[in-house]
Design an enzyme around this catalytic site. Structure first.
Site, PDB file in Angstrom:
ATOM      1  CB  CYS A   2      -0.875   0.033   1.237  1.00 17.20           C
ATOM      2  SG  CYS A   2      -1.927  -1.394   1.395  1.00 17.20           S
ATOM      3  NE  ARG A  27       5.299   1.468  -1.536  1.00 16.93           N
ATOM      4  CZ  ARG A  27       6.092   1.650  -0.495  1.00 16.93           C
ATOM      5  NH1 ARG A  27       7.112   2.462  -0.596  1.00 16.93           N
ATOM      6  NH2 ARG A  27       5.868   1.050   0.636  1.00 16.93           N
ATOM      7  CD1 TRP A  75       0.041  -5.801  -3.337  1.00 19.03           C
ATOM      8  CD2 TRP A  75      -0.075  -6.632  -1.267  1.00 19.03           C
ATOM      9  NE1 TRP A  75       0.547  -7.080  -3.370  1.00 19.03           N
ATOM     10  CE2 TRP A  75       0.491  -7.610  -2.121  1.00 19.03           C
ATOM     11  CE3 TRP A  75      -0.251  -6.942   0.081  1.00 19.03           C
ATOM     12  CZ2 TRP A  75       0.882  -8.856  -1.660  1.00 19.03           C
ATOM     13  CZ3 TRP A  75       0.144  -8.190   0.538  1.00 19.03           C
ATOM     14  CH2 TRP A  75       0.707  -9.134  -0.326  1.00 19.03           C
ATOM     15  CG  ASN A  99       0.139   2.118   3.836  1.00 16.27           C
ATOM     16  OD1 ASN A  99      -0.892   2.137   3.180  1.00 16.27           O
ATOM     17  ND2 ASN A  99       1.291   2.613   3.403  1.00 16.27           N
ATOM     18  N   GLY A 100      -0.762  -1.312   6.521  1.00 15.19           N
ATOM     19  CA  GLY A 100      -0.417  -2.232   7.614  1.00 15.19           C
ATOM     20  C   GLY A 100      -1.575  -3.160   7.923  1.00 15.19           C
ATOM     21  CD  GLU A 480      18.153 -13.301  -6.798  1.00 14.13           C
ATOM     22  OE1 GLU A 480      17.505 -13.620  -5.784  1.00 14.13           O
ATOM     23  OE2 GLU A 480      17.852 -12.331  -7.513  1.00 14.13           O
ATOM     24  CE  LYS A 484      14.876 -11.996  -9.076  1.00 11.75           C
ATOM     25  NZ  LYS A 484      15.376 -11.161  -8.037  1.00 11.75           N
ATOM     26  CD  GLU A 487      10.872 -11.817  -7.953  1.00  6.99           C
ATOM     27  OE1 GLU A 487      12.085 -11.591  -7.977  1.00  6.99           O
ATOM     28  OE2 GLU A 487      10.101 -11.248  -7.162  1.00  6.99           O
ATOM     29  CG  HIS A 503      20.871 -36.223  -0.013  1.00  2.94           C
ATOM     30  ND1 HIS A 503      21.315 -37.339   0.670  1.00  2.94           N
ATOM     31  CD2 HIS A 503      21.983 -35.590  -0.450  1.00  2.94           C
ATOM     32  CE1 HIS A 503      22.637 -37.355   0.668  1.00  2.94           C
ATOM     33  NE2 HIS A 503      23.071 -36.299  -0.012  1.00  2.94           N
ATOM     34  CE  LYS A 602      12.018  -2.909  -6.074  1.00  2.37           C
ATOM     35  NZ  LYS A 602      12.813  -4.020  -6.593  1.00  2.37           N
TER      36      LYS A 602
HETATM   37  O1  M6R Z   1      13.465  -4.302   0.074  1.00  2.00           O
HETATM   38  P1  M6R Z   1      14.118  -5.590   0.508  1.00  2.00           P
HETATM   39  O2  M6R Z   1      15.415  -5.820  -0.162  1.00  2.00           O
HETATM   40  O3  M6R Z   1      14.200  -5.728   1.986  1.00  2.00           O
HETATM   41  O4  M6R Z   1      13.130  -6.713  -0.017  1.00  2.00           O
HETATM   42  C1  M6R Z   1      13.348  -8.063   0.282  1.00  2.00           C
HETATM   43  C2  M6R Z   1      12.532  -8.958  -0.626  1.00  2.00           C
HETATM   44  O5  M6R Z   1      11.172  -8.704  -0.470  1.00  2.00           O
HETATM   45  C3  M6R Z   1      12.900  -8.776  -2.104  1.00  2.00           C
HETATM   46  O6  M6R Z   1      14.259  -8.993  -2.329  1.00  2.00           O
HETATM   47  C4  M6R Z   1      12.092  -9.742  -2.998  1.00  2.00           C
HETATM   48  O7  M6R Z   1      12.445 -11.058  -2.713  1.00  2.00           O
HETATM   49  C5  M6R Z   1      12.297  -9.400  -4.467  1.00  2.00           C
HETATM   50  N1  M6R Z   1      11.041  -9.183  -5.117  1.00  2.00           N
HETATM   51  C6  M6R Z   1      12.974 -10.455  -5.226  1.00  2.00           C
HETATM   52  O8  M6R Z   1      13.180 -10.093  -6.561  1.00  2.00           O
END
Ligand code: M6R
Length: 607
Positions: A2, A27, A75, A99-100, A480, A484, A487, A503, A602
């Site tokens: 949000c 965001r 959101w 927000n929250g 990682e 990627k 997501e 395993h 974001k």
């Molecule tokens: O703002 P931050 O780096 O603390 O965010 C952490 C994660 O939410 C962020 O890295 C998320 O995993 C990304 N969308 C990955 O691409």
């Protein structure tokens, strides 16, 4: 997640709030709304699910001259995505945005409904409106009603309230980002969940502490007053000149922000040592290295956590400082053993991730020093830590973090230098600068080969699943790489330590499963043996490994050879750029919304 923007001033507040909300679009959100006092002193509300353009459509042709306005991008957490659940929520002369999460919302909701309040939405946020309405009905002042209502809600939240009766905005928060701003030349006051919304508009920013009531009114001499929870004037806020520029937020020649941000990496890498090995940058690096802890507790979330795993390797290999990595969401509830002389290390792009902030708070409560590696200057994490190293990635708009990962890992490498005596030797600094430059150059070459990666993506994008495997320093980038792909392409992908496959997960291997094997110079032979095992079970092999390697090329269905020479400990960062481009092109073939993937935000400001 949000976003909140509010404005008071002689300009049309609706335009200003809409511009602020536009900047917060990156965001992630699912609906948007505004509420304002129009030129006839009427309280108006417009809200709509979907993109901000839907809201703008509602406002089209209506020529309001609003002098105060609050706006929100939602959101969804409580209640589905629809117009009614969108913010603001309004009753009588009051409208609110939130927000929250109100953790005791269902209990309060029952109590308020029994007392006669008729809820319109399914949101937890409306509970605060109901509380406020109840407190105001007891003839309390706006200020007192805000404080008393806020005292009843549990959890981390920020509320911004517009009151038509007194023509004021009040706001209060706990554990959620909030910033106020003024432009005294134009007699304007602002409020937002993100300083970026106010860039170029407010000249002075104020970051209130938790439980501080912010009072925005044209009648206030300084436009904004702050009060503590007893209603007395408070100075519990951090004040800072606004130095953020709106910056180029267009995609330029690129189709997506993600691709643009991947391409920005070489330049950012080059400028990192330029900054940290001179003047003010060097001072901040030396300061961060002054305290050498007996152990680091490294916590972060998502991509930042994976960058943290690479940093763990730097700190343990070069500094021999034990580093215990842990996901912030687990760390905060695990009662970790935190001892004198140790330090908390927090990695974050936004500096607003709720779990990372809670982990930092836990360390502070246990009296251990805290250090952040963070992108956003002035973010909550930045303000709360004893020391900070900025990753200087510039604004990252794509939800999928790319350049922030690279800068986080490299800033971690600089931290490891700062913690050793070598930081004082010019020769060591020159050597590391050369290594960073080499990395930048190699990434440039890699980016120039994007078409090759695109072709591979075209061939494999319809496979049912992907295993990213790596060993040693390449394991974090296997994690990682898989994240990627998940997501942005919505494809099932797992990151595995290559040695772990047999395993359990090897049972999943068949002709429709792709193994993206990350084969750097370290543990090369062992990783190749793992590839053989997958090959024997008919898995599809895409190996990313040393260039011109005949054996690897022969073994693989797809082979992307790269030049690791001279990179040493930076090689995982290099290989990860292939992961970034691969995920990007697979997502492109899948036709997903690459910059704003479904369900994602974001910055994750709720736990
Ligand atoms: O703002 P931050 O780096 O603390 O965010 C952490 C994660 O939410 C962020 O890295 C998320 O995993 C990304 N969308 C990955 O691409």
């Amino acid at each position: 997640m949000c976003g909140i923007v509010g404005h008071i001033g002689p300009k049309n507040s609706v335009d200003i709030v809409l511009e602020g909300l536009r900047r917060l679009e990156y965001r992630g959100y699912d609906s948007a709304g505004v509420s304002f006092i129009d030129e006839h002193d009427e309280l108006q509300i417009y809200k709509k699910s979907g993109k901000l353009d839907n809201l703008k459509g509602l406002l089209e042709g209506k020529d309001f001259q609003a002098r105060m306005c609050i706006g929100h991008t939602r959101w969804a957490t409580h209640g589905e995505v629809n117009d009614t659940n969108s913010h603001p929520h309004m009753k009588d002369h009051i409208s609110i945005v939130h927000n929250g999460i109100i953790e005791n919302a269902s209990l309060l909701r029952k109590e308020l409904a029994t007392g006669g309040y008729e809820f319109k939405s399914q949101t937890d946020s409306e509970v605060f409106l109901a509380l406020l309405t109840r407190e105001l009905a007891k003839k309390k002042s706006f200020k007192q009603a805000m404080l008393d209502s806020f005292a009843l809600v549990e959890g981390n939240s920020a509320f911004v309230v517009l009151n038509k009766d007194v023509l004021e905005i009040m706001s209060i928060k706990k554990g959620a980002p909030l910033v106020c701003g003024i432009n005294s030349v134009n007699s304007e006051a602002f409020i937002s969940s993100d300083p970026y919304a106010l860039a170029g508009m407010a000249s002075q920013l104020y970051f209130p502490a938790d439980n501080v009531l912010c009072h925005l009114s044209p009648k206030n001499k300084n436009l904004i007053n702050f009060y503590d929870n007893k209603g007395n004037p408070s100075e519990d806020f951090m004040s800072k000149k606004q130095d953020m520029s709106v910056g180029p937020t267009d995609k330029g020649e690129f189709e997506h922000f993600m691709l643009k941000e991947i391409h920005e990496q070489p330049e950012l890498i080059r400028s990192l040592t330029q900054f940290y090995f001179h003047g003010e940058g060097l001072e901040s690096l030396l300061k961060a290295g002054e305290f050498v802890p007996s152990k680091f507790h490294m916590t972060a979330c998502g991509t930042a956590y994976y960058a943290g795993l690479l940093i763990r390797d730097f700190l343990e290999n070069y500094n021999k400082i034990p580093c215990s990595p842990e996901l912030a969401s687990e760390f905060r509830y695990r009662n970790p053993l935190l001892q004198k002389g140790e330090s908390g290390l927090f990695i974050s792009q936004s500096g607003e991730t709720a779990d990372t902030l809670a982990a930092q708070e836990l360390c502070t409560e246990n009296n251990i020093k805290t250090l952040s590696i963070v992108n956003v200057d002035g973010s909550t994490l930045f303000r709360n830590c004893n020391n900070n190293l900025l990753i200087r990635a510039g604004m990252e708009i794509g939800v999928a973090s790319t350049k922030a990962f690279t800068q986080q890992a490299l800033t971690g490498r600089l931290l490891s230098l700062a913690l050793s005596k070598e930081v004082n030797e010019e020769a060591s600094r020159v050597k590391l600068t050369a290594k960073f430059s080499l990395l930048a150059e190699k990434i440039d070459h890699l980016i120039a080969r994007s078409e090759e990666i695109k072709d591979i993506a075209e061939s494999i994008h319809n496979h049912k699943g992907f295993f990213y495997t790596g060993r040693g320093v390449y394991f974090p980038v296997a994690l990682e790489g898989a994240l990627k792909l998940k997501e942005i392409a919505y494809v099932h992908a797992e990151g595995y330590a290559a040695g772990e496959l047999k395993h359990g997960p090897i049972a999943m291997i068949d002709e429709d499963m792709v193994n993206v094997a990350l084969v750097g110079p370290e543990l090369f032979e062992k990783t190749v043996s793992n590839i053989q095992e997958i090959k024997a079970r008919k898995g599809v092999i895409l190996s990313i490994g040393p260039k011109d390697h005949e054996e690897l090329a022969e073994l693989s269905d797809y082979y992307f050879g790269i030049d690791f020479d001279g990179l040493e400990e930076l090689s995982p960062i290099y290989i990860n750029v292939v992961n970034q481009l691969l995920a990007y092109y697979i997502a492109k073939y899948k036709g997903t919304d690459i910059d704003k993937p479904r369900n994602l935000a974001k910055s994750v400001t709720v736990e």
